[in-house]
Design a protein around this motif. Structure first.
Motif, PDB file in Angstrom:
ATOM      1  N   SER A 301       0.913  -1.673   0.048  1.00  0.00           N
ATOM      2  CA  SER A 301      -0.240   0.327  -0.137  1.00  0.00           C
ATOM      3  C   SER A 301       0.911   1.448  -0.327  1.00  0.00           C
ATOM      4  CB  SER A 301      -1.124  -0.517   1.079  1.00  0.00           C
ATOM      5  OG  SER A 301      -0.256  -0.123   1.815  1.00  0.00           O
ATOM      6  N   ARG A 302       2.091   1.067   0.109  1.00  0.00           N
ATOM      7  CA  ARG A 302       3.118   2.389  -0.014  1.00  0.00           C
ATOM      8  C   ARG A 302       4.327   2.327  -0.596  1.00  0.00           C
ATOM      9  NH1 ARG A 302       5.062   2.997   6.095  1.00  0.00           N
ATOM     10  NH2 ARG A 302       5.932   5.571   5.465  1.00  0.00           N
ATOM     11  N   CYS A 303       4.587   1.074  -1.710  1.00  0.00           N
ATOM     12  CA  CYS A 303       5.350   0.677  -2.115  1.00  0.00           C
ATOM     13  C   CYS A 303       5.643   1.782  -3.162  1.00  0.00           C
ATOM     14  CB  CYS A 303       5.659  -0.440  -2.139  1.00  0.00           C
ATOM     15  SG  CYS A 303       6.791  -1.202  -3.520  1.00  0.00           S
ATOM     16  N   PRO A 304       6.229   2.264  -3.331  1.00  0.00           N
ATOM     17  CA  PRO A 304       7.314   3.283  -4.567  1.00  0.00           C
ATOM     18  C   PRO A 304       6.987   2.624  -5.675  1.00  0.00           C
ATOM     19  CG  PRO A 304       8.848   3.442  -2.911  1.00  0.00           C
ATOM     20  CD  PRO A 304       8.015   2.555  -2.379  1.00  0.00           C
ATOM     21  N   GLU A 305       7.639   1.086  -5.486  1.00  0.00           N
ATOM     22  CA  GLU A 305       8.110   0.239  -6.376  1.00  0.00           C
ATOM     23  C   GLU A 305       6.922  -0.929  -7.060  1.00  0.00           C
ATOM     24  OE1 GLU A 305      12.183  -1.188  -6.530  1.00  0.00           O
ATOM     25  OE2 GLU A 305      12.745   0.486  -5.799  1.00  0.00           O
ATOM     26  N   PHE A 306       5.555  -0.806  -6.615  1.00  0.00           N
ATOM     27  CA  PHE A 306       4.318  -1.552  -6.469  1.00  0.00           C
ATOM     28  C   PHE A 306       4.153  -2.177  -8.158  1.00  0.00           C
ATOM     29  CE2 PHE A 306       0.128  -2.572  -7.263  1.00  0.00           C
ATOM     30  CZ  PHE A 306      -0.221  -2.637  -6.877  1.00  0.00           C
ATOM     31  N   ILE A 307       4.760  -3.951  -8.241  1.00  0.00           N
ATOM     32  CA  ILE A 307       4.792  -4.653  -9.577  1.00  0.00           C
ATOM     33  C   ILE A 307       3.023  -4.367  -9.491  1.00  0.00           C
ATOM     34  CG2 ILE A 307       4.913  -6.608 -10.153  1.00  0.00           C
ATOM     35  CD1 ILE A 307       7.551  -6.699  -8.666  1.00  0.00           C
ATOM     36  N   GLY A 308       2.008  -5.328  -9.244  1.00  0.00           N
ATOM     37  CA  GLY A 308       0.899  -5.319  -9.795  1.00  0.00           C
ATOM     38  C   GLY A 308      -0.278  -6.065  -8.724  1.00  0.00           C
ATOM     39  N   ASP A 309      -0.655  -7.340  -9.116  1.00  0.00           N
ATOM     40  CA  ASP A 309      -2.018  -8.112  -8.351  1.00  0.00           C
ATOM     41  C   ASP A 309      -1.413  -8.988  -7.779  1.00  0.00           C
ATOM     42  OD1 ASP A 309      -3.414  -6.711  -9.668  1.00  0.00           O
ATOM     43  OD2 ASP A 309      -4.727  -8.397 -11.173  1.00  0.00           O
ATOM     44  N   GLU A 310       0.301  -9.176  -8.277  1.00  0.00           N
ATOM     45  CA  GLU A 310       0.574 -10.646  -7.365  1.00  0.00           C
ATOM     46  C   GLU A 310       1.066  -9.722  -5.608  1.00  0.00           C
ATOM     47  OE1 GLU A 310       4.428 -11.653  -9.246  1.00  0.00           O
ATOM     48  OE2 GLU A 310       4.447  -9.505 -10.784  1.00  0.00           O
ATOM     49  N   CYS A 311       0.834  -8.507  -6.131  1.00  0.00           N
ATOM     50  CA  CYS A 311       1.878  -7.670  -5.076  1.00  0.00           C
ATOM     51  C   CYS A 311       0.620  -7.471  -3.562  1.00  0.00           C
ATOM     52  CB  CYS A 311       2.644  -5.724  -5.218  1.00  0.00           C
ATOM     53  SG  CYS A 311       3.707  -6.113  -5.880  1.00  0.00           S
ATOM     54  N   VAL A 343      17.122  -8.989 -13.915  1.00  0.00           N
ATOM     55  CA  VAL A 343      17.545  -8.294 -14.622  1.00  0.00           C
ATOM     56  C   VAL A 343      17.101  -7.325 -15.635  1.00  0.00           C
ATOM     57  CG1 VAL A 343      20.196  -6.568 -14.290  1.00  0.00           C
ATOM     58  CG2 VAL A 343      19.525  -9.349 -13.217  1.00  0.00           C
ATOM     59  N   GLU A 344      17.156  -7.349 -16.562  1.00  0.00           N
ATOM     60  CA  GLU A 344      16.277  -7.167 -17.632  1.00  0.00           C
ATOM     61  C   GLU A 344      14.639  -6.929 -17.531  1.00  0.00           C
ATOM     62  OE1 GLU A 344      17.589 -10.020 -17.723  1.00  0.00           O
ATOM     63  OE2 GLU A 344      19.522  -9.613 -18.929  1.00  0.00           O
ATOM     64  N   GLU A 345      13.980  -7.595 -16.341  1.00  0.00           N
ATOM     65  CA  GLU A 345      12.456  -7.239 -16.081  1.00  0.00           C
ATOM     66  C   GLU A 345      12.856  -6.265 -15.339  1.00  0.00           C
ATOM     67  OE1 GLU A 345      10.218 -11.532 -17.143  1.00  0.00           O
ATOM     68  OE2 GLU A 345      11.372 -11.371 -14.979  1.00  0.00           O
ATOM     69  N   ARG A 346      13.332  -6.235 -14.521  1.00  0.00           N
ATOM     70  CA  ARG A 346      13.576  -5.384 -13.016  1.00  0.00           C
ATOM     71  C   ARG A 346      14.276  -3.893 -13.539  1.00  0.00           C
ATOM     72  NH1 ARG A 346      16.120  -7.417  -7.464  1.00  0.00           N
ATOM     73  NH2 ARG A 346      15.239  -5.193  -6.782  1.00  0.00           N
ATOM     74  N   GLN A 347      14.872  -3.904 -14.917  1.00  0.00           N
ATOM     75  CA  GLN A 347      15.374  -1.630 -14.947  1.00  0.00           C
ATOM     76  C   GLN A 347      14.305  -2.092 -15.863  1.00  0.00           C
ATOM     77  OE1 GLN A 347      18.889  -3.222 -17.565  1.00  0.00           O
ATOM     78  NE2 GLN A 347      20.014  -2.860 -15.318  1.00  0.00           N
ATOM     79  N   GLU A 348      13.434  -2.652 -16.547  1.00  0.00           N
ATOM     80  CA  GLU A 348      12.555  -2.734 -17.431  1.00  0.00           C
ATOM     81  C   GLU A 348      11.464  -1.755 -16.976  1.00  0.00           C
ATOM     82  OE1 GLU A 348       9.576  -1.526 -20.911  1.00  0.00           O
ATOM     83  OE2 GLU A 348      12.097  -1.938 -20.865  1.00  0.00           O
ATOM     84  N   GLN A 349      11.025  -1.959 -15.251  1.00  0.00           N
ATOM     85  CA  GLN A 349       9.668  -2.298 -15.110  1.00  0.00           C
ATOM     86  C   GLN A 349      10.232  -0.906 -13.643  1.00  0.00           C
ATOM     87  OE1 GLN A 349       7.110  -5.726 -13.782  1.00  0.00           O
ATOM     88  NE2 GLN A 349       8.112  -6.636 -14.443  1.00  0.00           N
ATOM     89  N   ASP A 350      11.076  -0.366 -13.337  1.00  0.00           N
ATOM     90  CA  ASP A 350      11.600   0.292 -12.810  1.00  0.00           C
ATOM     91  C   ASP A 350      10.988   1.287 -12.583  1.00  0.00           C
ATOM     92  OD1 ASP A 350      13.297   2.133 -10.794  1.00  0.00           O
ATOM     93  OD2 ASP A 350      14.840   1.240 -11.002  1.00  0.00           O
ATOM     94  N   PRO A 351      10.014   1.544 -11.610  1.00  0.00           N
ATOM     95  CA  PRO A 351       9.642   3.075 -11.569  1.00  0.00           C
ATOM     96  C   PRO A 351       9.826   4.255 -11.671  1.00  0.00           C
ATOM     97  CG  PRO A 351       9.078   2.256  -9.275  1.00  0.00           C
ATOM     98  CD  PRO A 351       9.782   0.996 -10.539  1.00  0.00           C
ATOM     99  N   PHE A 352      11.250   4.299 -11.374  1.00  0.00           N
ATOM    100  CA  PHE A 352      12.099   5.278 -11.525  1.00  0.00           C
ATOM    101  C   PHE A 352      12.519   5.409 -13.195  1.00  0.00           C
ATOM    102  CE2 PHE A 352      16.525   7.535 -11.808  1.00  0.00           C
ATOM    103  CZ  PHE A 352      16.091   8.563 -10.962  1.00  0.00           C
ATOM    104  N   ASN A 353      12.545   3.996 -14.038  1.00  0.00           N
ATOM    105  CA  ASN A 353      13.012   4.596 -14.768  1.00  0.00           C
ATOM    106  C   ASN A 353      12.225   4.167 -16.052  1.00  0.00           C
ATOM    107  OD1 ASN A 353      16.087   4.210 -14.521  1.00  0.00           O
ATOM    108  ND2 ASN A 353      15.770   1.679 -14.647  1.00  0.00           N
ATOM    109  N   ARG A 354      10.781   4.346 -15.263  1.00  0.00           N
ATOM    110  CA  ARG A 354       9.664   4.780 -16.266  1.00  0.00           C
ATOM    111  C   ARG A 354       9.500   5.938 -16.511  1.00  0.00           C
ATOM    112  NH1 ARG A 354       7.044  -0.156 -13.897  1.00  0.00           N
ATOM    113  NH2 ARG A 354       5.639   1.483 -12.266  1.00  0.00           N
TER     114      ARG A 354
END
Length: 445
Positions: A301-311, A343-354
């Motif tokens: 509920s407070r995560c700045p790097e929230f992924i989606g439904d799995e969380c 590693v590639e998925e994390r970089q792609e989904q990283d909210p900072f990079n987005r």
């Protein structure tokens, strides 16, 4: 006291799946129907501590740090789980066995003033454990107390004074002397320096490290000041909402934090090194209620790097951090769904990079580059304006206003007029001489 014990392979303290739930006061009907509510202060924590080692427990206020410490010290009865100390199970001990355990596990409390009897002198307070455990009496007891006072930096003349006659640092030294009186193997240090000045904090921490090196004491060091924890701890456990979010060696946690909550805590440490850049990670909102924790990941509920439904749907388990250097039995573990990503998925989904990509696309300017074609302002010169928070490196001064024309690579232009806050204007006038300046055609990364 005995000399430092030889370290062995088996841990001094092992706590497995420790839970401590406090019942919430409800109405008669609710209790009759069995609809009881509980505050899940500690909810399934595993932790171990070896001889002569310091394990730091960090987290926000209310995350369960103090409750965990008091539960493993058996000041609280655990609701579930098992506790082993010195190769003996102590989960359900009572009577004489519990009294013997008290001799080996002592506590340094957060507020020394509330933990010292105001009606007793500090000499009587430190001597009391010696009486309870039949360790000394008469002149021998007094000599032992004097020895303890000297160990913690107090004097014999302090014996007959009352707690209110001491400073905060001196009172904390009295609390340390009381804990040392029975020669414990483990000390639970519950935020022992949080109420002290920085200089006094350093004295107390150095005192604790010296006593540990001399007598082989183990510390479970509870704190929210990460700088202090980094200085004294061998390993660190990060708690959130009664659970362990991440744990590992001090070096691994501070140099390679994996959990978003851990990174947010690290980001909150004040720094004076301008050369070392960092990402601004600000946590919004407050932690959920421990009596009604969220489903799935407790931090979602407070995560700045929230992924989606799995969380939301599934609670992550503690897993070894992939890519750790060293042997296969690395102790760096984290409870986060990001750990399951490549590693590639994390970089792609990283909210900072987005966010960075989105910001660059909206400006139609390559990320990290733009051109200032006109910037005129009434300014006050100041060499180190960046230290006051100005982000624009092309304008190294305080402005009463700024008119900026920005031209993108596609040729479009945009003009903005940005007045500065009144506080900056007043500060500008107090810092130096006023001048006129015209800045043109300056490009910066």
């Amino acid at each position: 006291m005995s000399q430092k014990a030889k370290s062995v392979d088996s841990p001094l303290l092992t706590a497995e799946n420790i839970k401590k739930h406090f019942p919430v006061e409800t109405g008669i009907i609710s209790r009759f129907l069995g609809d009881e509510e509980f505050v899940r202060a500690v909810d399934g924590v595993d932790i171990e501590l070896r001889e002569g080692e310091t394990v730091g427990v960090v987290g926000e206020s209310g995350c369960g740090k103090t409750t965990l410490g008091r539960t493993v010290a058996r000041l609280y009865e655990p609701s579930d789980g098992s506790i082993h100390f010195d190769d003996q199970e102590i989960t359900d001990v009572s009577g004489d066995r519990l009294k013997k355990l008290r001799k080996n596990i002592q506590v340094i409390f957060q507020d020394p003033m509330s933990s010292l009897n105001p009606r007793k002198t500090v000499g009587e307070i430190v001597a009391k454990p010696l009486e309870i455990h039949d360790l000394a009496s008469g002149d021998e007891k007094r000599e032992r107390v004097i020895e303890l006072f000297e160990e913690v930096g107090l004097q014999e003349s302090h014996l007959d004074r009352y707690p209110h006659e001491f400073s905060g640092g001196q009172r904390q030294r009295v609390g340390i002397a009381r804990a040392l009186a029975v020669e414990p193997k483990l000390i639970i240090a519950d935020e022992p320096v949080s109420a002290l000045d920085v200089s006094v904090q350093a004295q107390i921490i150095n005192l604790m490290k010296r006593l540990q090196a001399e007598y082989g004491i183990s510390y479970l060091f509870i704190a929210h000041d990460l700088s202090v924890v980094k200085h004294i701890s061998d390993r660190v456990a990060v708690m959130y909402l009664g659970k362990i979010a991440e744990k590992g060696s001090t070096e691994e946690i501070f140099e390679n934090p994996q959990h978003p909550y851990t990174r947010a805590l690290m980001n909150s440490i004040p720094r004076v090194d301008k050369k070392r850049s960092r990402r601004d990670i600000l946590l919004e909102g407050t932690p959920p209620s421990p009596s009604n924790p969220p489903e799935g990941c407790p931090f979602h509920s407070r995560c700045p790097e929230f992924i989606g439904d799995e969380c939301v749907d599934r609670e992550p388990e503690l897993e070894q951090v992939s890519g750790d250097s060293g042997s296969e039995d690395s102790s760096h573990v984290v409870a986060c769904h990001w750990q399951e990503k490549s590693v590639e998925e994390r970089q792609e989904q990283d909210p900072f990079n987005r966010e960075r990509r989105s910001r660059a696309a909206s400006r139609e300017i390559p990320a990290g580059s733009r051109e200032i074609t006109h910037c005129t302002a009434d300014i006050t010169r100041w060499k180190s304006s960046s230290m006051f928070g100005l982000r624009d490196p092309s304008c190294s001064a305080f402005f009463s206003h700024r008119e900026t024309t920005t031209r993108s690579c596609s040729g479009s232009t945009q003009t903005t007029f940005e007045p500065l806050p009144m506080a900056a204007k007043l500060l500008s006038g107090a810092l130096g001489q006023r001048a006129r300046s015209s800045l043109s055609h300056q490009r910066y990364p």
